[in-house]
Design a protein around this motif. Structure first.
Motif, PDB file in Angstrom:
ATOM      1  N   ARG A 189      -5.096   1.532  -8.190  1.00 39.27           N
ATOM      2  CA  ARG A 189      -3.764   0.940  -7.970  1.00 39.27           C
ATOM      3  C   ARG A 189      -3.830  -0.119  -6.868  1.00 39.27           C
ATOM      4  NH1 ARG A 189      -0.086   1.957  -4.094  1.00 39.27           N
ATOM      5  NH2 ARG A 189      -0.997   3.953  -3.499  1.00 39.27           N
ATOM      6  N   LEU A 190      -4.492   0.195  -5.788  1.00 40.03           N
ATOM      7  CA  LEU A 190      -4.561  -0.721  -4.651  1.00 40.03           C
ATOM      8  C   LEU A 190      -5.338  -1.997  -4.977  1.00 40.03           C
ATOM      9  CD1 LEU A 190      -5.107   1.934  -1.851  1.00 40.03           C
ATOM     10  CD2 LEU A 190      -3.103   0.455  -2.097  1.00 40.03           C
ATOM     11  N   THR A 191      -6.225  -1.924  -5.950  1.00 45.10           N
ATOM     12  CA  THR A 191      -6.993  -3.113  -6.345  1.00 45.10           C
ATOM     13  C   THR A 191      -6.375  -3.809  -7.554  1.00 45.10           C
ATOM     14  OG1 THR A 191      -8.477  -1.678  -7.612  1.00 45.10           O
ATOM     15  CG2 THR A 191      -9.159  -2.260  -5.377  1.00 45.10           C
ATOM     16  N   GLY A 192      -5.205  -3.355  -7.987  1.00 46.58           N
ATOM     17  CA  GLY A 192      -4.472  -4.043  -9.036  1.00 46.58           C
ATOM     18  C   GLY A 192      -4.844  -3.687 -10.461  1.00 46.58           C
ATOM     19  N   ASP A 193      -5.689  -2.678 -10.653  1.00 47.90           N
ATOM     20  CA  ASP A 193      -6.052  -2.268 -12.006  1.00 47.90           C
ATOM     21  C   ASP A 193      -5.094  -1.158 -12.432  1.00 47.90           C
ATOM     22  OD1 ASP A 193      -7.199  -1.652 -14.399  1.00 47.90           O
ATOM     23  OD2 ASP A 193      -9.241  -1.431 -13.629  1.00 47.90           O
ATOM     24  N   TYR A 194      -3.881  -1.542 -12.775  1.00 52.32           N
ATOM     25  CA  TYR A 194      -2.824  -0.561 -13.026  1.00 52.32           C
ATOM     26  C   TYR A 194      -3.062   0.296 -14.272  1.00 52.32           C
ATOM     27  CZ  TYR A 194      -0.510  -3.444  -9.502  1.00 52.32           C
ATOM     28  OH  TYR A 194      -0.206  -4.135  -8.357  1.00 52.32           O
ATOM     29  N   PRO A 195      -3.577  -0.255 -15.375  1.00 50.07           N
ATOM     30  CA  PRO A 195      -3.853   0.619 -16.531  1.00 50.07           C
ATOM     31  C   PRO A 195      -4.888   1.707 -16.208  1.00 50.07           C
ATOM     32  CG  PRO A 195      -3.774  -1.682 -17.200  1.00 50.07           C
ATOM     33  CD  PRO A 195      -3.762  -1.681 -15.708  1.00 50.07           C
ATOM     34  N   SER A 228       4.369   3.462 -10.134  1.00 48.64           N
ATOM     35  CA  SER A 228       5.585   2.943 -10.752  1.00 48.64           C
ATOM     36  C   SER A 228       6.293   1.958  -9.836  1.00 48.64           C
ATOM     37  CB  SER A 228       6.527   4.098 -11.110  1.00 48.64           C
ATOM     38  OG  SER A 228       5.946   4.951 -12.075  1.00 48.64           O
ATOM     39  N   LEU A 229       6.308   2.234  -8.551  1.00 47.42           N
ATOM     40  CA  LEU A 229       6.915   1.293  -7.600  1.00 47.42           C
ATOM     41  C   LEU A 229       6.168  -0.032  -7.615  1.00 47.42           C
ATOM     42  CD1 LEU A 229       7.680   3.573  -4.516  1.00 47.42           C
ATOM     43  CD2 LEU A 229       9.352   2.384  -5.946  1.00 47.42           C
ATOM     44  N   GLN A 230       4.842   0.066  -7.681  1.00 46.63           N
ATOM     45  CA  GLN A 230       4.030  -1.145  -7.648  1.00 46.63           C
ATOM     46  C   GLN A 230       4.183  -1.969  -8.928  1.00 46.63           C
ATOM     47  OE1 GLN A 230       0.899  -0.528  -5.274  1.00 46.63           O
ATOM     48  NE2 GLN A 230       0.230  -2.643  -5.228  1.00 46.63           N
ATOM     49  N   THR A 231       4.538  -1.318 -10.012  1.00 45.04           N
ATOM     50  CA  THR A 231       4.693  -2.021 -11.290  1.00 45.04           C
ATOM     51  C   THR A 231       6.166  -2.257 -11.621  1.00 45.04           C
ATOM     52  OG1 THR A 231       4.525   0.109 -12.427  1.00 45.04           O
ATOM     53  CG2 THR A 231       2.514  -1.198 -12.218  1.00 45.04           C
ATOM     54  N   ALA A 232       7.009  -2.231 -10.586  1.00 40.16           N
ATOM     55  CA  ALA A 232       8.435  -2.580 -10.709  1.00 40.16           C
ATOM     56  C   ALA A 232       9.181  -1.681 -11.691  1.00 40.16           C
ATOM     57  CB  ALA A 232       8.591  -4.047 -11.106  1.00 40.16           C
ATOM     58  N   ALA A 233       8.976  -0.376 -11.549  1.00 39.11           N
ATOM     59  CA  ALA A 233       9.699   0.605 -12.373  1.00 39.11           C
ATOM     60  C   ALA A 233      10.340   1.633 -11.441  1.00 39.11           C
ATOM     61  CB  ALA A 233       8.754   1.272 -13.366  1.00 39.11           C
ATOM     62  N   PRO A 234      11.377   1.245 -10.689  1.00 39.57           N
ATOM     63  CA  PRO A 234      11.937   2.130  -9.663  1.00 39.57           C
ATOM     64  C   PRO A 234      12.543   3.418 -10.200  1.00 39.57           C
ATOM     65  CG  PRO A 234      13.320   0.188  -9.970  1.00 39.57           C
ATOM     66  CD  PRO A 234      12.062  -0.060 -10.720  1.00 39.57           C
TER      67      PRO A 234
END
Length: 388
Positions: A268-274, A307-313
Protein backbone atom coordinates in the motif's frame (compact mmCIF):
# COMPACT_ATOMS: atom_id res chain seq x y z
CA UNK A 1 1.71 -14.46 16.64
CA UNK A 2 4.50 -16.41 18.06
CA UNK A 3 4.48 -19.99 19.30
CA UNK A 4 7.33 -21.94 20.82
CA UNK A 5 8.56 -25.51 21.19
CA UNK A 6 6.41 -27.11 23.92
CA UNK A 7 8.16 -26.71 27.26
CA UNK A 8 6.42 -29.80 28.60
CA UNK A 9 8.38 -31.95 26.12
CA UNK A 10 11.50 -31.44 28.22
CA UNK A 11 9.84 -33.18 31.17
CA UNK A 12 9.51 -36.55 29.47
CA UNK A 13 12.07 -39.29 29.01
CA UNK A 14 12.88 -39.91 25.38
CA UNK A 15 13.25 -43.51 24.30
CA UNK A 16 13.56 -45.04 20.86
CA UNK A 17 10.22 -46.33 19.59
CA UNK A 18 9.81 -49.99 18.77
CA UNK A 19 8.87 -48.93 15.26
CA UNK A 20 8.43 -45.68 13.43
CA UNK A 21 7.04 -44.69 10.03
CA UNK A 22 9.66 -43.93 7.36
CA UNK A 23 9.40 -40.14 7.24
CA UNK A 24 12.22 -38.52 5.30
CA UNK A 25 11.03 -34.89 5.22
CA UNK A 26 9.15 -32.47 7.41
CA UNK A 27 6.36 -32.49 4.84
CA UNK A 28 5.99 -36.26 5.17
CA UNK A 29 6.00 -35.91 8.95
CA UNK A 30 3.29 -33.25 8.80
CA UNK A 31 1.17 -35.40 6.49
CA UNK A 32 1.54 -38.36 8.87
CA UNK A 33 0.56 -36.22 11.87
CA UNK A 34 -2.51 -34.91 10.05
CA UNK A 35 -3.58 -38.41 9.10
CA UNK A 36 -2.99 -39.77 12.60
CA UNK A 37 -4.35 -36.71 14.42
CA UNK A 38 -7.58 -38.37 15.64
CA UNK A 39 -5.68 -41.44 16.85
CA UNK A 40 -3.06 -39.38 18.66
CA UNK A 41 -5.81 -37.29 20.24
CA UNK A 42 -7.44 -40.47 21.49
CA UNK A 43 -4.08 -41.72 22.76
CA UNK A 44 -3.69 -38.65 24.99
CA UNK A 45 -7.02 -39.41 26.66
CA UNK A 46 -6.37 -43.14 26.84
CA UNK A 47 -2.98 -42.70 28.48
CA UNK A 48 -4.43 -40.29 31.02
CA UNK A 49 -7.33 -42.64 31.83
CA UNK A 50 -5.02 -45.65 32.19
CA UNK A 51 -2.74 -43.96 34.70
CA UNK A 52 0.09 -43.20 32.28
CA UNK A 53 0.55 -39.44 32.78
CA UNK A 54 4.04 -39.29 31.30
CA UNK A 55 2.81 -40.70 28.01
CA UNK A 56 -0.22 -38.41 27.99
CA UNK A 57 2.00 -35.38 28.59
CA UNK A 58 4.54 -36.48 25.97
CA UNK A 59 1.99 -36.96 23.19
CA UNK A 60 0.16 -33.71 23.94
CA UNK A 61 3.42 -31.77 24.09
CA UNK A 62 4.88 -33.34 20.95
CA UNK A 63 1.76 -32.48 18.95
CA UNK A 64 1.36 -28.96 20.30
CA UNK A 65 3.41 -27.03 17.79
CA UNK A 66 1.87 -28.89 14.84
CA UNK A 67 -1.71 -28.34 16.02
CA UNK A 68 -1.06 -24.68 16.72
CA UNK A 69 0.56 -24.04 13.34
CA UNK A 70 -2.31 -25.68 11.42
CA UNK A 71 -5.02 -23.96 13.45
CA UNK A 72 -6.31 -27.02 15.34
CA UNK A 73 -6.50 -24.91 18.48
CA UNK A 74 -9.55 -26.55 20.04
CA UNK A 75 -7.93 -29.96 19.82
CA UNK A 76 -4.67 -28.66 21.25
CA UNK A 77 -6.45 -27.01 24.19
CA UNK A 78 -8.43 -30.18 24.94
CA UNK A 79 -5.29 -32.32 24.82
CA UNK A 80 -3.39 -29.94 27.07
CA UNK A 81 -6.23 -29.93 29.59
CA UNK A 82 -6.46 -33.73 29.58
CA UNK A 83 -2.71 -34.14 30.04
CA UNK A 84 -2.67 -31.35 32.65
CA UNK A 85 -5.26 -33.15 34.75
CA UNK A 86 -3.17 -36.32 34.53
CA UNK A 87 -0.02 -34.43 35.52
CA UNK A 88 -1.80 -32.92 38.54
CA UNK A 89 -3.06 -36.32 39.67
CA UNK A 90 0.46 -37.70 39.38
CA UNK A 91 2.04 -34.71 41.16
CA UNK A 92 4.23 -34.01 38.12
CA UNK A 93 5.03 -30.33 38.67
CA UNK A 94 7.37 -30.04 35.70
CA UNK A 95 4.75 -31.57 33.43
CA UNK A 96 2.12 -29.20 34.79
CA UNK A 97 4.36 -26.21 34.14
CA UNK A 98 4.96 -27.10 30.51
CA UNK A 99 1.31 -27.79 29.79
CA UNK A 100 0.15 -24.61 31.53
CA UNK A 101 2.66 -22.63 29.46
CA UNK A 102 1.27 -24.09 26.24
CA UNK A 103 -2.34 -23.66 27.36
CA UNK A 104 -1.65 -20.04 28.28
CA UNK A 105 -0.22 -19.41 24.83
CA UNK A 106 -3.36 -20.79 23.21
CA UNK A 107 -5.48 -18.55 25.42
CA UNK A 108 -3.42 -15.58 24.27
CA UNK A 109 -3.88 -16.53 20.63
CA UNK A 110 -7.66 -16.76 21.05
CA UNK A 111 -7.82 -13.43 22.89
CA UNK A 112 -8.74 -14.70 26.37
CA UNK A 113 -6.23 -12.43 28.06
CA UNK A 114 -7.38 -12.74 31.70
CA UNK A 115 -7.24 -16.54 31.50
CA UNK A 116 -3.87 -16.44 29.72
CA UNK A 117 -2.41 -14.14 32.38
CA UNK A 118 -3.52 -16.43 35.21
CA UNK A 119 -2.42 -19.61 33.44
CA UNK A 120 1.02 -18.27 32.56
CA UNK A 121 1.58 -16.88 36.05
CA UNK A 122 0.93 -20.37 37.42
CA UNK A 123 3.33 -21.85 34.85
CA UNK A 124 6.08 -19.38 35.80
CA UNK A 125 5.70 -20.27 39.47
CA UNK A 126 5.94 -24.00 38.78
CA UNK A 127 8.95 -23.59 36.48
CA UNK A 128 10.61 -21.59 39.25
CA UNK A 129 9.81 -24.27 41.80
CA UNK A 130 11.43 -27.02 39.71
CA UNK A 131 14.42 -24.84 38.78
CA UNK A 132 13.74 -24.78 35.02
CA UNK A 133 15.32 -21.54 33.78
CA UNK A 134 14.50 -21.97 30.06
CA UNK A 135 10.92 -22.88 31.01
CA UNK A 136 10.63 -19.68 33.02
CA UNK A 137 12.02 -17.72 30.07
CA UNK A 138 9.48 -19.13 27.60
CA UNK A 139 6.56 -18.62 29.97
CA UNK A 140 7.63 -15.05 30.77
CA UNK A 141 7.87 -14.34 27.05
CA UNK A 142 4.37 -15.70 26.53
CA UNK A 143 3.12 -13.51 29.37
CA UNK A 144 4.86 -10.59 27.68
CA UNK A 145 2.91 -11.30 24.48
CA UNK A 146 -0.33 -11.01 26.45
CA UNK A 147 0.88 -7.71 27.89
CA UNK A 148 1.75 -6.49 24.39
CA UNK A 149 -1.73 -7.33 23.12
CA UNK A 150 -3.37 -5.34 25.93
CA UNK A 151 -0.81 -2.53 25.36
CA UNK A 152 0.82 -2.72 28.81
CA UNK A 153 4.20 -2.05 27.25
CA UNK A 154 6.19 -1.36 30.46
CA UNK A 155 5.08 -4.70 31.92
CA UNK A 156 5.83 -6.45 28.62
CA UNK A 157 9.32 -4.99 28.46
CA UNK A 158 9.98 -6.14 32.03
CA UNK A 159 8.73 -9.67 31.23
CA UNK A 160 10.95 -9.98 28.15
CA UNK A 161 14.02 -8.55 29.90
CA UNK A 162 13.56 -11.05 32.73
CA UNK A 163 13.18 -13.82 30.15
CA UNK A 164 16.34 -12.71 28.37
CA UNK A 165 18.34 -12.78 31.61
CA UNK A 166 17.02 -16.26 32.45
CA UNK A 167 17.82 -17.55 28.97
CA UNK A 168 21.36 -16.25 29.13
CA UNK A 169 21.88 -17.65 32.63
CA UNK A 170 20.72 -21.03 31.31
CA UNK A 171 22.89 -20.79 28.19
CA UNK A 172 19.81 -21.54 26.07
CA UNK A 173 20.33 -19.91 22.65
CA UNK A 174 16.80 -20.52 21.41
CA UNK A 175 15.24 -18.99 24.52
CA UNK A 176 17.66 -16.08 24.15
CA UNK A 177 16.63 -15.55 20.52
CA UNK A 178 12.93 -15.69 21.43
CA UNK A 179 13.46 -13.15 24.22
CA UNK A 180 15.32 -10.79 21.91
CA UNK A 181 12.58 -10.98 19.25
CA UNK A 182 9.84 -10.33 21.77
CA UNK A 183 11.73 -7.50 23.47
CA UNK A 184 12.31 -5.98 20.04
CA UNK A 185 8.57 -6.05 19.42
CA UNK A 186 7.94 -3.92 22.53
CA UNK A 187 10.64 -1.48 21.46
CA UNK A 188 9.11 -1.33 17.99
CA UNK A 189 5.63 -0.63 19.35
CA UNK A 190 6.94 2.16 21.56
CA UNK A 191 8.91 3.81 18.76
CA UNK A 192 12.49 2.80 19.58
CA UNK A 193 13.19 1.48 16.11
CA UNK A 194 17.01 1.32 16.32
CA UNK A 195 16.83 -0.79 19.50
CA UNK A 196 14.18 -3.05 17.97
CA UNK A 197 16.23 -3.59 14.81
CA UNK A 198 19.29 -4.39 16.93
CA UNK A 199 17.35 -7.03 18.87
CA UNK A 200 16.13 -8.69 15.68
CA UNK A 201 19.61 -8.61 14.16
CA UNK A 202 21.04 -10.24 17.30
CA UNK A 203 18.34 -12.89 17.28
CA UNK A 204 18.69 -13.95 13.62
CA UNK A 205 22.07 -15.70 13.86
CA UNK A 206 20.93 -17.44 17.04
CA UNK A 207 17.82 -18.80 15.33
CA UNK A 208 19.94 -20.07 12.47
CA UNK A 209 22.56 -21.64 14.71
CA UNK A 210 19.92 -23.70 16.52
CA UNK A 211 18.03 -24.44 13.29
CA UNK A 212 14.72 -22.83 14.30
CA UNK A 213 13.07 -21.88 11.02
CA UNK A 214 10.00 -20.60 12.83
CA UNK A 215 11.94 -18.12 14.94
CA UNK A 216 14.04 -17.09 11.94
CA UNK A 217 10.80 -16.31 10.09
CA UNK A 218 9.45 -14.47 13.12
CA UNK A 219 12.58 -12.32 13.39
CA UNK A 220 12.49 -11.55 9.65
CA UNK A 221 8.81 -10.58 9.85
CA UNK A 222 9.43 -8.19 12.75
CA UNK A 223 12.56 -6.78 11.14
CA UNK A 224 10.51 -6.12 8.02
CA UNK A 225 7.99 -4.18 10.12
CA UNK A 226 10.74 -1.95 11.50
CA UNK A 227 12.07 -1.37 8.01
CA UNK A 228 8.57 -0.36 6.90
CA UNK A 229 8.20 2.00 9.84
CA UNK A 230 11.54 3.65 9.04
CA UNK A 231 10.72 4.05 5.34
CA UNK A 232 12.95 1.35 3.84
CA UNK A 233 10.16 -0.22 1.82
CA UNK A 234 12.35 -2.26 -0.53
CA UNK A 235 14.09 -4.02 2.37
CA UNK A 236 10.79 -4.34 4.23
CA UNK A 237 9.13 -6.14 1.33
CA UNK A 238 12.13 -8.45 0.93
CA UNK A 239 12.03 -9.32 4.64
CA UNK A 240 8.31 -10.09 4.56
CA UNK A 241 8.59 -12.26 1.45
CA UNK A 242 11.43 -14.21 3.06
CA UNK A 243 9.42 -14.64 6.25
CA UNK A 244 6.33 -15.67 4.27
CA UNK A 245 8.27 -18.32 2.36
CA UNK A 246 9.64 -19.79 5.60
CA UNK A 247 6.21 -19.83 7.22
CA UNK A 248 4.79 -21.56 4.14
CA UNK A 249 7.53 -24.18 4.24
CA UNK A 250 6.63 -24.82 7.88
CA UNK A 251 2.90 -24.87 7.17
CA UNK A 252 2.41 -22.20 9.84
CA UNK A 253 -0.83 -20.48 8.87
CA UNK A 254 -0.78 -17.84 11.61
CA UNK A 255 2.74 -16.78 10.67
CA UNK A 256 1.68 -16.55 7.05
CA UNK A 257 -1.22 -14.31 8.02
CA UNK A 258 0.99 -11.85 9.91
CA UNK A 259 3.58 -11.75 7.13
CA UNK A 260 0.88 -11.24 4.48
CA UNK A 261 -0.71 -8.39 6.43
CA UNK A 262 2.68 -6.71 6.84
CA UNK A 263 3.50 -7.24 3.17
CA UNK A 264 0.16 -5.63 2.29
CA UNK A 265 1.07 -2.56 4.33
CA UNK A 266 4.32 -2.18 2.38
CA UNK A 267 2.53 -2.69 -0.94
CA UNK A 268 0.00 0.00 0.00
CA UNK A 269 2.74 2.45 0.95
CA UNK A 270 4.52 1.87 -2.36
CA UNK A 271 1.32 2.38 -4.36
CA UNK A 272 0.70 -1.20 -5.47
CA UNK A 273 -2.92 -1.19 -4.33
CA UNK A 274 -4.12 -4.37 -6.11
CA UNK A 275 -1.27 -6.38 -4.57
CA UNK A 276 -1.96 -4.83 -1.18
CA UNK A 277 -5.64 -5.73 -1.39
CA UNK A 278 -4.81 -9.33 -2.31
CA UNK A 279 -2.22 -9.75 0.46
CA UNK A 280 -4.41 -8.33 3.22
CA UNK A 281 -7.51 -10.21 2.03
CA UNK A 282 -5.56 -13.47 2.21
CA UNK A 283 -4.32 -12.54 5.67
CA UNK A 284 -7.85 -11.74 6.81
CA UNK A 285 -9.15 -15.08 5.53
CA UNK A 286 -6.41 -16.93 7.44
CA UNK A 287 -7.03 -14.98 10.64
CA UNK A 288 -10.76 -15.64 10.44
CA UNK A 289 -10.27 -19.33 9.67
CA UNK A 290 -7.88 -19.71 12.61
CA UNK A 291 -10.11 -17.81 15.02
CA UNK A 292 -7.42 -15.23 15.80
CA UNK A 293 -9.64 -12.20 16.42
CA UNK A 294 -6.77 -9.84 17.20
CA UNK A 295 -5.37 -10.65 13.77
CA UNK A 296 -8.81 -10.12 12.23
CA UNK A 297 -8.96 -6.63 13.75
CA UNK A 298 -5.46 -5.87 12.52
CA UNK A 299 -6.23 -6.96 8.95
CA UNK A 300 -9.52 -5.03 8.93
CA UNK A 301 -7.64 -1.92 9.97
CA UNK A 302 -5.17 -2.57 7.16
CA UNK A 303 -8.04 -2.83 4.67
CA UNK A 304 -9.50 0.38 6.08
CA UNK A 305 -6.22 2.20 5.55
CA UNK A 306 -6.09 0.90 1.98
CA UNK A 307 -9.64 2.10 1.35
CA UNK A 308 -8.75 5.56 2.61
CA UNK A 309 -5.76 5.65 0.30
CA UNK A 310 -7.91 4.65 -2.68
CA UNK A 311 -10.57 7.29 -1.93
CA UNK A 312 -13.26 4.95 -0.59
CA UNK A 313 -14.15 6.55 2.78
CA UNK A 314 -17.41 4.67 3.34
CA UNK A 315 -15.69 1.34 2.73
CA UNK A 316 -12.88 2.42 5.06
CA UNK A 317 -15.40 3.33 7.76
CA UNK A 318 -16.98 -0.12 7.50
CA UNK A 319 -13.65 -1.94 7.85
CA UNK A 320 -12.48 0.24 10.73
CA UNK A 321 -15.87 0.00 12.41
CA UNK A 322 -15.71 -3.80 12.42
CA UNK A 323 -12.14 -3.67 13.72
CA UNK A 324 -13.22 -1.24 16.46
CA UNK A 325 -15.93 -3.57 17.73
CA UNK A 326 -13.53 -6.52 17.91
CA UNK A 327 -10.77 -4.48 19.56
CA UNK A 328 -13.10 -3.20 22.26
CA UNK A 329 -14.47 -6.67 22.94
CA UNK A 330 -10.96 -8.14 23.22
CA UNK A 331 -9.42 -5.20 25.05
CA UNK A 332 -6.64 -4.42 22.55
CA UNK A 333 -6.08 -0.66 22.80
CA UNK A 334 -3.70 -0.20 19.91
CA UNK A 335 -6.11 -1.71 17.38
CA UNK A 336 -8.92 0.32 18.96
CA UNK A 337 -6.96 3.54 18.52
CA UNK A 338 -6.01 2.64 14.95
CA UNK A 339 -9.65 1.97 14.11
CA UNK A 340 -10.78 5.26 15.66
CA UNK A 341 -8.06 7.08 13.72
CA UNK A 342 -9.24 5.48 10.49
CA UNK A 343 -12.87 6.34 11.13
CA UNK A 344 -11.84 9.91 11.91
CA UNK A 345 -9.88 10.18 8.69
CA UNK A 346 -12.85 8.82 6.74
CA UNK A 347 -14.88 11.85 7.90
CA UNK A 348 -12.22 14.47 7.09
CA UNK A 349 -13.94 15.87 4.00
CA UNK A 350 -17.50 14.94 4.90
CA UNK A 351 -17.96 15.88 8.56
CA UNK A 352 -14.97 17.66 10.15
CA UNK A 353 -16.56 17.76 13.60
CA UNK A 354 -17.06 13.99 13.55
CA UNK A 355 -13.49 13.57 12.32
CA UNK A 356 -12.13 15.65 15.21
CA UNK A 357 -14.13 13.67 17.79
CA UNK A 358 -12.81 10.30 16.59
CA UNK A 359 -9.25 11.54 16.14
CA UNK A 360 -9.15 13.03 19.63
CA UNK A 361 -10.39 9.75 21.10
CA UNK A 362 -7.73 7.90 19.13
CA UNK A 363 -5.06 10.36 20.28
CA UNK A 364 -6.01 9.88 23.93
CA UNK A 365 -5.52 6.11 23.66
CA UNK A 366 -2.21 6.43 21.81
CA UNK A 367 -0.96 8.83 24.49
CA UNK A 368 -2.14 6.56 27.29
CA UNK A 369 -0.30 3.50 25.96
CA UNK A 370 2.80 5.42 24.84
CA UNK A 371 2.54 4.62 21.13
CA UNK A 372 4.53 6.62 18.54
CA UNK A 373 1.33 7.00 16.46
CA UNK A 374 0.57 9.99 18.70
CA UNK A 375 2.53 12.37 16.51
CA UNK A 376 0.74 11.29 13.33
CA UNK A 377 -2.70 11.98 14.79
CA UNK A 378 -1.55 15.27 16.28
CA UNK A 379 -0.42 16.38 12.83
CA UNK A 380 -3.79 15.47 11.26
CA UNK A 381 -5.67 17.25 14.03
CA UNK A 382 -3.46 20.30 13.67
CA UNK A 383 -4.12 20.54 9.94
CA UNK A 384 -7.83 19.92 10.44
CA UNK A 385 -8.38 22.58 13.11
CA UNK A 386 -6.30 25.03 11.08
CA UNK A 387 -8.41 24.48 7.98
CA UNK A 388 -11.73 24.51 9.73
Amino acid sequence: MRARPPAGWRTTTRTSPASAPPLATSGEAAAWLEAERPNLHAAVGYAAAQGMPRQSIAIAAAMGGFLRARGHWDQAAEQYQTALNAARQAGDRAGQAGLLDELGLLQQLTGDYPAATATLAEAIGLFRDVGDLPGQAYARNHLGLVQVDIADYPAAAASHRQALALARDAGDQLAEAVSLIDLGLVQQLTGDYPAAAACYQQALPLTRSVGSKFDEADAMCQLGAVRRLTGDYTAAAASQRQALELFRQLGDRLGQAWALDELGLVERLTGDYPAAAASVAEALELFRDLGNRHGVAKALNSLGQLSLQTAAPQEARAHHGEALAIARELGTPHEEALALEGIGCSFLHQDPAEAVAHLRHSLAIYQQIGAPDTRRVQDVLGDLTKDY
